[in-house]
Design a protein around this motif. Structure first.
Motif, PDB file in Angstrom:
ATOM      1  N   GLU A 135       0.850  -1.194   0.000  1.00  0.00           N
ATOM      2  CA  GLU A 135       0.000   0.000   0.000  1.00  0.00           C
ATOM      3  C   GLU A 135       0.888   1.246   0.000  1.00  0.00           C
ATOM      4  OE1 GLU A 135      -3.330   0.064  -0.266  1.00  0.00           O
ATOM      5  OE2 GLU A 135      -3.258  -2.148  -0.440  1.00  0.00           O
ATOM      6  N   LEU A 136       0.506   2.237  -0.829  1.00  0.00           N
ATOM      7  CA  LEU A 136       1.304   3.454  -0.953  1.00  0.00           C
ATOM      8  C   LEU A 136       1.252   4.275   0.331  1.00  0.00           C
ATOM      9  CD1 LEU A 136       2.992   5.384  -2.735  1.00  0.00           C
ATOM     10  CD2 LEU A 136       0.826   6.449  -3.439  1.00  0.00           C
ATOM     11  N   LEU A 137       2.429   4.619   0.860  1.00  0.00           N
ATOM     12  CA  LEU A 137       2.524   5.501   2.018  1.00  0.00           C
ATOM     13  C   LEU A 137       2.771   6.942   1.574  1.00  0.00           C
ATOM     14  CD1 LEU A 137       4.733   3.260   4.363  1.00  0.00           C
ATOM     15  CD2 LEU A 137       2.268   3.672   4.542  1.00  0.00           C
ATOM     16  N   ASP A 138       3.760   7.142   0.701  1.00  0.00           N
ATOM     17  CA  ASP A 138       4.085   8.486   0.220  1.00  0.00           C
ATOM     18  C   ASP A 138       4.713   8.426  -1.159  1.00  0.00           C
ATOM     19  OD1 ASP A 138       3.642  10.578   2.387  1.00  0.00           O
ATOM     20  OD2 ASP A 138       4.830   9.092   3.511  1.00  0.00           O
ATOM     21  N   GLN A 139       4.399   9.426  -2.006  1.00  0.00           N
ATOM     22  CA  GLN A 139       5.229   9.703  -3.167  1.00  0.00           C
ATOM     23  C   GLN A 139       6.278  10.685  -2.680  1.00  0.00           C
ATOM     24  OE1 GLN A 139       3.347  10.841  -6.856  1.00  0.00           O
ATOM     25  NE2 GLN A 139       5.283  11.535  -7.759  1.00  0.00           N
ATOM     26  N   ILE A 140       7.516  10.254  -2.655  1.00  0.00           N
ATOM     27  CA  ILE A 140       8.575  11.021  -1.981  1.00  0.00           C
ATOM     28  C   ILE A 140       9.065  12.184  -2.841  1.00  0.00           C
ATOM     29  CG2 ILE A 140      10.901  10.843  -0.985  1.00  0.00           C
ATOM     30  CD1 ILE A 140      10.200   7.884  -0.378  1.00  0.00           C
ATOM     31  N   THR A 141       9.227  11.961  -4.142  1.00  0.00           N
ATOM     32  CA  THR A 141       9.641  13.046  -5.035  1.00  0.00           C
ATOM     33  C   THR A 141       8.565  13.247  -6.089  1.00  0.00           C
ATOM     34  OG1 THR A 141      10.844  11.566  -6.539  1.00  0.00           O
ATOM     35  CG2 THR A 141      12.085  12.516  -4.708  1.00  0.00           C
ATOM     36  N   SER A 142       8.494  14.444  -6.628  1.00  0.00           N
ATOM     37  CA  SER A 142       7.532  14.736  -7.690  1.00  0.00           C
ATOM     38  C   SER A 142       7.983  15.971  -8.441  1.00  0.00           C
ATOM     39  CB  SER A 142       6.124  14.951  -7.113  1.00  0.00           C
ATOM     40  OG  SER A 142       6.115  16.069  -6.247  1.00  0.00           O
ATOM     41  N   GLY A 143       7.476  16.121  -9.653  1.00  0.00           N
ATOM     42  CA  GLY A 143       7.838  17.267 -10.480  1.00  0.00           C
ATOM     43  C   GLY A 143       8.154  16.840 -11.891  1.00  0.00           C
TER      44      GLY A 143
END
Length: 738
Positions: free
Chosen positions: A373-381
């Motif tokens: 299960e997804l906890l966090d998307q750590i990087t984005s952009g």
């Protein structure tokens, strides 16, 4: 009035003398290593995080040693082993530590097999007792310590063995291994080449189990190469090579229990039931599948397995309980085109894990719990994570490299697992990469840009502050000052609605009022990059030679190349050689419109995928390109391997038009300009069959061309004076034809 005139004349004369003193580079200098950069030797961090080891060689005596250095001072602290002190061996070529670093595997007489594989003699060196013992009397593969260093597992003649270092006994784990039929514990040719690994077994963290892959390649077609050598009769090299649309090895996962001495095949689920696989390529790509990665999790009895369907657009992450050998699907990654395989999967103490994905259109870092299960998307952009370095539990920080500062640059960053508190750890614009100490206290930064050869510096991981400079290439810069070199200019060019990255090298005496012939270089393979903010490579010195002779050289990264998002990269899906070629032709036309470029004298060259591209360019762009050189080209993707080709093209059975409409073989009648075709006769990767078929098609179309085969040379066309001869040939061809 006369004095100023004389002064100006003197200055001009002095300037001419200084210019004349600048040397022109020669091919002999380039290929003899005159401009070789000093590189930091391959180092390995010790567990303490304060020291690292380097394999050093004494050029005078030939002795080798593993020496220990301090990160902080760079000074040598001690020597772990020196071959001078070992009676049994004169030197060693590589080494591997045991988990607690009290034993070392030393490799000698290393015999390369393919790109990454080798056979060698292994010796076990005990750091405390200083005793050396040979591991068997035969050359073996992929020797690996058990976690407690009491045993060593290895592969010999396609079977796995375990040698007990305490009692000296050797146990044979598998017995069905057979050359060109069954492989246990190491990969077949296509896995090694395309999934980039050889060792296909792994000890669990407690040393009770070994997970391993078995490859049944009995139905994979054989490929043979004649090797001429120097004897009266040539020899033939025969190996299994699955070409696009043909049968792959049937791969299976097995678990070996050390105590019972027995193996069990792991049932991965109905979706991956090999009994359902047949010679027909199934529409959904299941039944016939790949296992590109196995890795033990933070739970010593839980194995992670990545299973990829043949179409490579469905990647399942499966956990296998080594106590009951039951498999559970944890997570599935899908893509409309393909999913890339990486080594970024990292398990944290609670068995949650780090994963990278292009699911939002750019490659980024994600954190999942142990149930997937997804906890966090750590990087984005709108930028790409280009390297994942790891996680430091003490600082609770993740370290990575990315293109946040532009697609031609790389920087090193740290970030919290929740995506907050991001820090840029590098300062200079260019290509920065990092090698971290075992405890993430330090990292060694490798930096380069178009004006700077590699510089190595030590930094603190917590804030990026530089501790010391380790190595620079100032001597190379001083040497280069004596030559008539031009800068590599980075820019962009608008082609087919896209801003494409470009570099250009002009003659040192460039005059915008003159016209110059243009030579374009490109590679253009999916996800590749040829335009970056980095210093000269070997070919760049060759381009300087050509620039000195009045040529402009340019390179454009078109659609299908990497680091500008998934859509930009995957637009070529099922159409390799279409959009990439269109971009090269359009870029050449746009450059040809510039006043200083002679649009009637535009050439293009490339190697491997680049040879495929240059061949297509001079055929499909016959009114644009007047000359092309193709080295080791693919001329039909039907000739290339399953894993690479089908990832981007699906199978020939499913996508015949994609294979044939962009194959140079089917456009030979369009040849107008001068074409040079070159291949190595011993190329196990892009077979010389590609060039031979191209030759036949050109002959039957009555098209004149030049070609050369280098006997027994592989895809790199190296050995002795081979590279020098090759570049002399290409230089002469360019000077004569362009």
């Amino acid at each position: 009035m006369k004095f100023p005139t004389i002064l100006v004349a003197f200055i001009l004369a002095t300037s001419s003398v200084l210019t004349a003193q600048k040397k022109e580079v020669s091919l002999e200098e380039i290929w003899s290593g005159t401009f070789r950069e000093e590189r930091l030797q391959s180092l390995q961090s010790l567990n303490n995080g304060e020291e690292y080891v380097v394999l050093n060689r004494d050029r005078n005596t030939g002795n080798t040693s593993i020496d220990v250095y301090s990160y902080k001072t760079g000074k040598k602290t001690r020597t772990l082993v020196n071959s001078e002190d070992l009676e049994e061996i004169g030197s060693f070529q590589a080494f591997k530590f045991s988990g607690n670093e009290d034993k070392i595997l030393l490799s000698t007489e290393v015999e390369p097999i393919y790109r990454r594989s080798s056979r060698e003699f292994f010796y076990v060196y005990d750091v405390n007792s200083k005793k050396l013992s040979k591991l068997g009397d035969e050359k073996i593969q992929e020797a690996s310590f058990s976690p407690d260093a009491s045993k060593v597992a290895y592969v010999f003649e396609n079977n796995i063995y375990i040698h007990d270092l305490k009692n000296g006994e050797t146990e044979q784990v598998t017995k069905d291994g057979e050359i060109n039929t069954i492989i246990n514990g190491i990969t077949d040719w296509v896995y090694e080449e395309e999934f980039s690994f050889v060792k296909a077994f792994a000890w669990n963290p407690t040393g009770e189990k070994i997970a391993y892959l078995k490859f049944d390649e009995s139905e994979v077609p054989e490929f043979s190469m004649d090797l001429f050598g120097k004897n009266l009769y040539p020899t033939q090299h025969v190996f299994k090579y699955p070409k696009a649309g043909e049968s792959n090895s049937k791969v299976s996962l097995h678990m070996y229990d050390i105590e019972s001495g027995s193996s069990q095949e792991i049932d991965l689920g109905d979706k991956y039931d090999m009994a359902s696989a047949n010679s027909e390529i199934e529409t959904e790509g299941f039944g016939d599948f790949y296992i590109p990665r196995i890795k033990w999790t933070a739970d010593p009895m839980l194995l992670s397995v990545q299973v990829l369907n043949r179409h490579q657009n469905n990647l399942d992450l499966i956990f296998v309980d080594a106590e009951d050998n039951e498999a559970e699907l944890i997570m599935t990654e899908t893509d409309k085109a393909y999913v890339d395989i990486t080594d970024n999967l990292t398990f944290l103490e609670d068995n949650s894990f780090i994963w990278t994905s292009e699911k939002d259109g750019y490659n980024h870092i994600y954190h999942f719990d142990d149930d997937g299960e997804l906890l966090d998307q750590i990087t984005s952009g709108e930028w790409e994570v280009t390297n994942y370095y790891g996680y430091d539990p003490k600082a609770d920080r993740i370290y990575y490299q990315s293109t946040e500062n532009g697609s031609v640059n790389r920087d090193v960053y740290s970030i919290k697992p929740n995506g907050k508190s991001k820090k840029r750890l590098t300062e200079r614009d260019g290509i920065n990469s990092a090698d971290f100490s075992a405890d993430y206290t330090y990292f060694i930064n490798s930096f380069t840009n178009v004006n700077t050869p590699h510089v190595y510096t030590l930094h603190r991981a917590k804030d990026g502050k530089q501790v010391r400079e380790i190595l620079n290439n100032n001597k190379l810069l001083e040497k280069v000052e004596g030559y008539d070199f031009s800068p590599k200019e980075l820019s962009t060019i608008n082609v087919n609605g896209n801003e494409l990255n470009m570099w250009m090298i002009k003659p040192t005496d460039f005059d915008p009022n003159k016209e110059y012939p243009l030579l374009m270089y490109q590679y253009s393979g999916p996800g590749s990059q040829s335009v970056s903010n980095s210093y000269f490579g070997t070919n760049d010195y060759w381009y300087q030679l050509l620039a000195n002779k009045g040529y402009i050289i340019a390179c454009v990264d078109g659609r299908g190349t990497g680091f500008k998002g998934a859509d930009f990269k995957k637009v070529t899906y099922q159409e390799l050689g279409k959009y990439e070629v269109e971009d090269q032709i359009s870029a050449a036309q746009k450059l040809g419109d510039r006043d200083y470029i002679d649009s009637d004298r535009i050439g293009i060259w490339g190697w491997s995928y680049g040879g495929f591209m240059s061949s297509n360019a001079i055929l499909k762009g016959n009114d644009t390109f007047s000359m092309a050189i193709a080295v080791a080209p693919v001329t039909s993707w039907r000739f290339y391997d399953t894993v690479y080709t089908e990832r981007y093209m699906r199978t020939p059975q499913e996508n015949p038009s994609g294979y044939d409409e962009n194959s140079p073989l089917n456009h030979v009648e369009k040849l107008k300009g001068d074409y040079l075709l070159i291949h190595g006769g011993g190329d196990d990767n892009v077979h010389v069959q590609n060039t031979m078929r191209m030759v036949e098609e050109l002959v039957q179309a009555n098209k004149q061309f030049d070609w050369a085969i280098y006997p027994d040379r592989n895809h790199g066309i190296y050995g002795g004076n081979t590279r020098l001869h090759l570049y002399n040939m290409m230089t002469d061809f360019i000077l004569e034809k362009l």
